[in-house]
Design a protein around this motif. Structure first.
Motif, short mmCIF file in Angstrom:
data_model
loop_
_atom_site.label_atom_id
_atom_site.label_comp_id
_atom_site.label_asym_id
_atom_site.label_seq_id
_atom_site.Cartn_x
_atom_site.Cartn_y
_atom_site.Cartn_z
N PHE A 158 45.55 84.70 -57.67
CA PHE A 158 46.22 84.43 -56.40
C PHE A 158 45.89 85.47 -55.33
N VAL A 159 45.31 86.61 -55.73
CA VAL A 159 44.94 87.63 -54.75
C VAL A 159 43.46 87.54 -54.37
N THR A 160 42.71 86.63 -55.00
CA THR A 160 41.29 86.49 -54.68
C THR A 160 41.13 85.76 -53.36
N PRO A 161 40.40 86.34 -52.40
CA PRO A 161 40.18 85.64 -51.13
C PRO A 161 39.46 84.32 -51.34
N LYS A 162 39.66 83.41 -50.42
CA LYS A 162 38.99 82.12 -50.49
C LYS A 162 37.52 82.28 -50.13
N ASN A 163 36.66 81.60 -50.86
CA ASN A 163 35.24 81.67 -50.58
C ASN A 163 34.93 81.13 -49.18
N ASP A 164 34.12 81.86 -48.44
CA ASP A 164 33.67 81.43 -47.11
C ASP A 164 32.28 80.83 -47.28
N VAL A 165 32.25 79.55 -47.55
CA VAL A 165 30.98 78.87 -47.85
C VAL A 165 30.06 78.90 -46.64
N ALA A 166 30.61 78.62 -45.46
CA ALA A 166 29.79 78.56 -44.25
C ALA A 166 29.17 79.91 -43.93
N GLY A 167 29.92 80.99 -44.16
CA GLY A 167 29.42 82.32 -43.85
C GLY A 167 28.69 82.99 -44.99
N ASN A 168 28.55 82.26 -46.12
CA ASN A 168 27.89 82.80 -47.31
C ASN A 168 28.56 84.08 -47.80
#
Length: 246
Positions: A158-168
């Motif tokens: 729950f503390v892991t940031p969400k992956n920013d796919v667009a920004g790699n």
């Protein structure tokens, strides 16, 4: 004759405090039991890592075929030839090592397997003080012989940031999403963490499939939780004895 002092009526049984004590003690015992389960898991993990140190590398295709039939491929040393891996497109996965923060380069490797067509490769760690990156050339199909260890991806918490796919910018090893971004068909559900470098002439890339040291303090944590449960019960018992003698 000395008059006897009336202590007054006895207070009622501390039902609320008893319930709260039982709940707290149960939670502490559960935490201790959970740590014992974690201890068994960690000891098995350490034993597998110790056995891996001298294990020969197996062909990746055979390991993936066994995985497809239900075998546990985690911590299996394999060897594979990856076409164009040294100049393949990559994702940047945030990572922290003893030396500090940085990122790991994740690329796709075509494989020959009965079920899977590609596998994601963790090529190694690059410190955040280094801005350079290896070149990307889609036309390069030079085979790179890679020795590495198969690892199951860690689940995001729950503390892991969400992956920013667009920004790699990636923070968890989400194999389906990573494979889709790299256009890698039918990916294996494990990641190949490199022991040998995909770019030997670029020293900034540091392959490291296994941590240098894995702590194992679960027994200490379990004894702490059980000790707190015992102390709580002892304090409650002393309070109950005073109530009974009142």
């Amino acid at each position: 004759m000395t008059d006897r002092v009336d202590p007054g009526p006895r207070k009622g049984f501390p039902l609320g405090l008893t319930i709260a004590t039982l709940i707290a003690a149960a939670i502490l015992v559960w935490l201790g039991t959970w740590q014992l389960q974690r201890l068994a898991w960690k000891e098995d993990l350490l034993a597998r890592i110790a056995a891996l140190q001298a294990a020969p590398a197996k062909p990746l295709g055979g390991a993936l075929d066994a995985l497809a039939h239900g075998a546990n491929a985690d911590f299996t040393r394999v060897v594979v030839d990856c076409p164009g891996l040294g100049s393949a497109p990559y994702l940047e996965l945030y990572s922290v090592r003893e030396s500090g923060a940085g990122l790991r380069l994740i690329s796709a490797c075509a494989v020959e397997s009965a079920k899977y067509r590609t596998i994601l490769v963790d090529r190694g760690f690059v410190a955040d003080t280094i801005s350079a990156r290896p070149p990307v050339d889609l036309a390069d199909r030079t085979p790179v012989r890679l020795v590495g260890v198969l690892r199951s991806p860690d689940k995001a918490s729950f503390v892991t940031p969400k992956n920013d796919v667009a920004g790699n910018h990636w923070y968890s090893r989400d194999i389906p999403a990573m494979a889709a971004h790299l256009k890698a068909p039918s990916p294996a559900p494990v990641i190949l963490t490199a022991e040998t470098s995909s770019n030997p002439t670029w020293q900034a890339l540091k392959p490291q499939p296994l941590p240098a040291e894995i702590p194992n303090r679960h027994l200490e944590y379990a004894l702490t939780w059980f000790g707190l449960a015992g102390a709580l019960v002892a304090v409650y018992a002393a309070m109950l004895w005073r109530w009974w003698k009142a």
